[in-house]
Design a protein around this motif. Structure first.
Motif, PDB file in Angstrom:
ATOM      1  N   ALA A  95       1.645  12.612  22.773  1.00  0.00           N
ATOM      2  CA  ALA A  95       1.806  14.019  22.422  1.00  0.00           C
ATOM      3  C   ALA A  95       0.765  14.471  21.409  1.00  0.00           C
ATOM      4  CB  ALA A  95       3.216  14.265  21.876  1.00  0.00           C
ATOM      5  N   GLN A  96       0.489  13.634  20.414  1.00  0.00           N
ATOM      6  CA  GLN A  96      -0.543  13.950  19.421  1.00  0.00           C
ATOM      7  C   GLN A  96      -1.886  13.441  19.955  1.00  0.00           C
ATOM      8  OE1 GLN A  96      -0.178  15.687  16.586  1.00  0.00           O
ATOM      9  NE2 GLN A  96       1.995  16.009  16.946  1.00  0.00           N
ATOM     10  N   SER A  97      -2.475  14.221  20.854  1.00  0.00           N
ATOM     11  CA  SER A  97      -3.580  13.693  21.657  1.00  0.00           C
ATOM     12  C   SER A  97      -4.966  14.016  21.111  1.00  0.00           C
ATOM     13  CB  SER A  97      -3.475  14.231  23.089  1.00  0.00           C
ATOM     14  OG  SER A  97      -3.528  15.647  23.094  1.00  0.00           O
ATOM     15  N   GLY A  98      -5.058  14.840  20.081  1.00  0.00           N
ATOM     16  CA  GLY A  98      -6.363  15.242  19.575  1.00  0.00           C
ATOM     17  C   GLY A  98      -7.134  14.071  18.995  1.00  0.00           C
ATOM     18  N   VAL A  99      -8.426  13.990  19.348  1.00  0.00           N
ATOM     19  CA  VAL A  99      -9.256  12.899  18.851  1.00  0.00           C
ATOM     20  C   VAL A  99     -10.490  13.415  18.103  1.00  0.00           C
ATOM     21  CG1 VAL A  99     -10.671  12.634  20.922  1.00  0.00           C
ATOM     22  CG2 VAL A  99     -10.195  10.642  19.507  1.00  0.00           C
ATOM     23  N   GLY A 100     -10.738  14.706  18.155  1.00  0.00           N
ATOM     24  CA  GLY A 100     -11.856  15.276  17.411  1.00  0.00           C
ATOM     25  C   GLY A 100     -12.163  16.678  17.885  1.00  0.00           C
ATOM     26  N   GLY A 101     -12.633  17.517  16.969  1.00  0.00           N
ATOM     27  CA  GLY A 101     -12.965  18.881  17.363  1.00  0.00           C
ATOM     28  C   GLY A 101     -13.562  19.656  16.214  1.00  0.00           C
ATOM     29  N   GLY A 102     -13.851  20.922  16.470  1.00  0.00           N
ATOM     30  CA  GLY A 102     -14.460  21.753  15.434  1.00  0.00           C
ATOM     31  C   GLY A 102     -14.768  23.122  15.969  1.00  0.00           C
ATOM     32  N   GLY A 103     -15.864  23.704  15.470  1.00  0.00           N
ATOM     33  CA  GLY A 103     -16.227  25.026  15.920  1.00  0.00           C
ATOM     34  C   GLY A 103     -17.260  25.669  15.017  1.00  0.00           C
ATOM     35  N   ALA A 120       0.847  -1.192   0.000  1.00  0.00           N
ATOM     36  CA  ALA A 120       0.000   0.000   0.000  1.00  0.00           C
ATOM     37  C   ALA A 120       0.885   1.245   0.000  1.00  0.00           C
ATOM     38  CB  ALA A 120      -0.907   0.007   1.230  1.00  0.00           C
ATOM     39  N   PRO A 121       0.464   2.334  -0.653  1.00  0.00           N
ATOM     40  CA  PRO A 121       1.268   3.556  -0.659  1.00  0.00           C
ATOM     41  C   PRO A 121       1.517   4.074   0.754  1.00  0.00           C
ATOM     42  CG  PRO A 121      -0.518   3.676  -2.266  1.00  0.00           C
ATOM     43  CD  PRO A 121      -0.771   2.457  -1.434  1.00  0.00           C
ATOM     44  N   LYS A 122       2.639   4.748   0.927  1.00  0.00           N
ATOM     45  CA  LYS A 122       2.973   5.319   2.231  1.00  0.00           C
ATOM     46  C   LYS A 122       1.876   6.275   2.679  1.00  0.00           C
ATOM     47  CE  LYS A 122       6.646   7.706   4.740  1.00  0.00           C
ATOM     48  NZ  LYS A 122       7.980   8.353   4.646  1.00  0.00           N
ATOM     49  N   GLY A 123       1.502   6.140   3.946  1.00  0.00           N
ATOM     50  CA  GLY A 123       0.474   7.012   4.490  1.00  0.00           C
ATOM     51  C   GLY A 123      -0.930   6.496   4.288  1.00  0.00           C
ATOM     52  N   THR A 124      -1.072   5.264   3.729  1.00  0.00           N
ATOM     53  CA  THR A 124      -2.374   4.621   3.619  1.00  0.00           C
ATOM     54  C   THR A 124      -2.307   3.300   4.374  1.00  0.00           C
ATOM     55  OG1 THR A 124      -1.839   3.435   1.570  1.00  0.00           O
ATOM     56  CG2 THR A 124      -2.706   5.665   1.350  1.00  0.00           C
ATOM     57  N   PRO A 179       3.170  10.787   7.958  1.00  0.00           N
ATOM     58  CA  PRO A 179       2.377   9.752   8.623  1.00  0.00           C
ATOM     59  C   PRO A 179       2.908   9.466  10.024  1.00  0.00           C
ATOM     60  CG  PRO A 179       2.993   9.071   6.397  1.00  0.00           C
ATOM     61  CD  PRO A 179       3.812  10.288   6.741  1.00  0.00           C
ATOM     62  N   GLN A 180       2.000   9.248  10.955  1.00  0.00           N
ATOM     63  CA  GLN A 180       2.347   8.863  12.322  1.00  0.00           C
ATOM     64  C   GLN A 180       1.158   8.114  12.909  1.00  0.00           C
ATOM     65  OE1 GLN A 180       2.500  12.541  14.855  1.00  0.00           O
ATOM     66  NE2 GLN A 180       2.206  13.562  12.887  1.00  0.00           N
ATOM     67  N   ALA A 181       1.296   7.692  14.142  1.00  0.00           N
ATOM     68  CA  ALA A 181       0.261   6.851  14.750  1.00  0.00           C
ATOM     69  C   ALA A 181      -1.108   7.519  14.666  1.00  0.00           C
ATOM     70  CB  ALA A 181       0.603   6.573  16.204  1.00  0.00           C
TER      71      ALA A 181
END
Length: 422
Positions: free
Chosen positions: A277-285, A6-10, A117-119
């Motif tokens: 560290a990359q703790s965001g799971v969802g948001g908006g506004g 699969a391509p990187k990042g997929t 790409p990261q976790a």
């Protein structure tokens, strides 16, 4: 073993992972429906100008992360990097301003961004999102936040924290942006190259920077919460009060400007302590000027997006049991394989999940396969001691047996569901 990858990042989803994804989406559909939101689908790619005008040319998404191409007709198209601008385009194009307001919509679809790409962060990732368009009331802000919190609760997402901020509006934000730009120009030598560029394009974007020297400068920067007009202050205070009334604990975060230029007033983000560290799971506004900016009538809106890969990580290692057939049909004689195939087809048409041998196994091999696939019953066809129109149903877990007419097998199986399905 070498071969295509699969391509990187997929990524690929194997059956158990796909089952978890299906459960997440089904849960979201149930939660969103309870709040009156209806499912919509937009194209995978849109005209590039939609995102340049809507998301903002100063954002990292537009400047660095979009997958943009020219088609054979010479049109510039972009794979969807975010979900709100396409929903607003849909609202304008199909005249949804004529519907009772607010119009409440939700979506589930892939997004495409060229980033490292990261976790839980991929170049092709899937997002659940919802938009409420047509009302400026603070109750709508609180409702979408509460709805996302309800979704996370039902999915078992752990370690959650809710951060909120107000971005002000056209009445108060320009003056604040001017003060912030003046402050940053006085400390420009301490900023990274990206933030020097953001300083001219949109100084609010500097709050997104993760470079420590920039963060130290921004710790002392003017804060928009101190410069809100009375209307924005009242709106924000009402949102906070409503969230606390439903048991949420919003924490003020002056850095929370989100990564898109269209936000006004309320911004919010859920993060999980389980994600590092990359703790965001969802948001908006809220984005009260976006639809007008895209060519529609002045129309307020508010919504959110949540990456399903991030949700899955925050859910932890939760096993989703594989779907098991209620019965496995075993042919005791080669000449009964055709009857077995026809009976399986009949049972499936009646809504029963059944399997049969597709690999020319021996009787012993078929019984082993019945156990491997988790079937509750083995249905034996072609036993010498039974009439041709009878089958023997063997309970695999307990070993009990019962002879029933083949024509009545569907009714028997429906009347004897596996214990877990009762």
């Amino acid at each position: 073993m070498s071969g295509p990858r699969a391509p990187k990042g997929t990524y690929d989803l194997l059956p158990d992972e796909a089952a978890q994804r299906d459960r997440m989406v089904a849960t979201a559909a149930h939660v969103f429906a309870a709040y009156g939101y209806r499912h919509v689908v937009t194209p995978e790619f849109e005209e590039t100008s939609l995102f340049e005008r809507g998301v903002g040319e100063a954002t990292d998404i537009v400047r660095k992360e979009m997958y943009t191409f020219t088609d054979k007709g010479g049109r510039s198209l972009t794979l969807r990097p975010e979900g709100t601008a396409p929903i607003c385009r849909l609202y304008i194009e199909h005249g949804l301003h004529k519907w009772p307001q607010p119009v409440k919509l939700w979506y589930y679809c892939p997004m495409f961004r060229y980033e490292r790409p990261q976790a839980g962060r991929y170049r092709e990732h899937y997002q659940l999102g919802a938009e409420a368009i047509g009302s400026a009331a603070p109750e709508v802000d609180a409702e979408v936040i509460a709805m996302l919190a309800q979704l996370f609760a039902e999915l078992g997402v752990g370690g959650l924290r809710l951060a909120v901020n107000s971005m002000g509006d056209a009445a108060c934000r320009p003056a604040y942006v001017g003060r912030l730009r003046d402050y940053l120009r006085g400390r420009e030598a301490e900023l990274c190259g990206d933030c020097r560029e953001r300083l001219e394009l949109n100084p609010l974007r500097t709050f997104d920077c993760k470079v420590e020297t920039c963060r130290a400068v921004l710790d002392e920067a003017p804060r928009i919460g101190d410069h809100l007009c009375p209307d924005c202050r009242a709106h924000f205070d009402t949102v906070l009060d409503l969230l606390r009334r439903v048991g949420l604990d919003p924490q003020l975060d002056f850095r929370l400007v989100r990564g898109l230029d269209y936000y006004t007033r309320t911004t919010f983000e859920f993060s999980s302590d389980l994600l590092g560290a990359q703790s965001g799971v969802g948001g908006g506004g809220r984005y009260d000027g976006l639809i007008e900016q895209l060519g529609g009538p002045p129309t307020p809106g508010v919504g959110f997006g949540s990456g399903v890969e991030r949700i899955a990580l925050a859910m932890g290692a939760r096993e989703v049991p594989a779907a098991a057939p209620v019965a496995f049909l075993v042919a005791f004689a080669a000449e009964r394989r055709g009857d077995t195939f026809a009976l399986a087809h009949e049972l499936r048409r009646g809504g029963l999940a059944v399997e049969l041998d597709l690999a020319a196994r021996s009787v012993k091999g078929q019984l082993r396969q019945a156990a491997r696939c988790g079937a509750a019953y083995a249905v034996l066809l072609g036993l010498a001691e039974l009439p041709a129109d009878m089958v023997r149903v063997k309970t695999l877990a307990g070993g009990g047996e019962e002879d029933v007419p083949a024509a009545g097998l569907a009714a028997w199986l429906a009347a004897h569901p596996p214990k877990g399905d009762a």
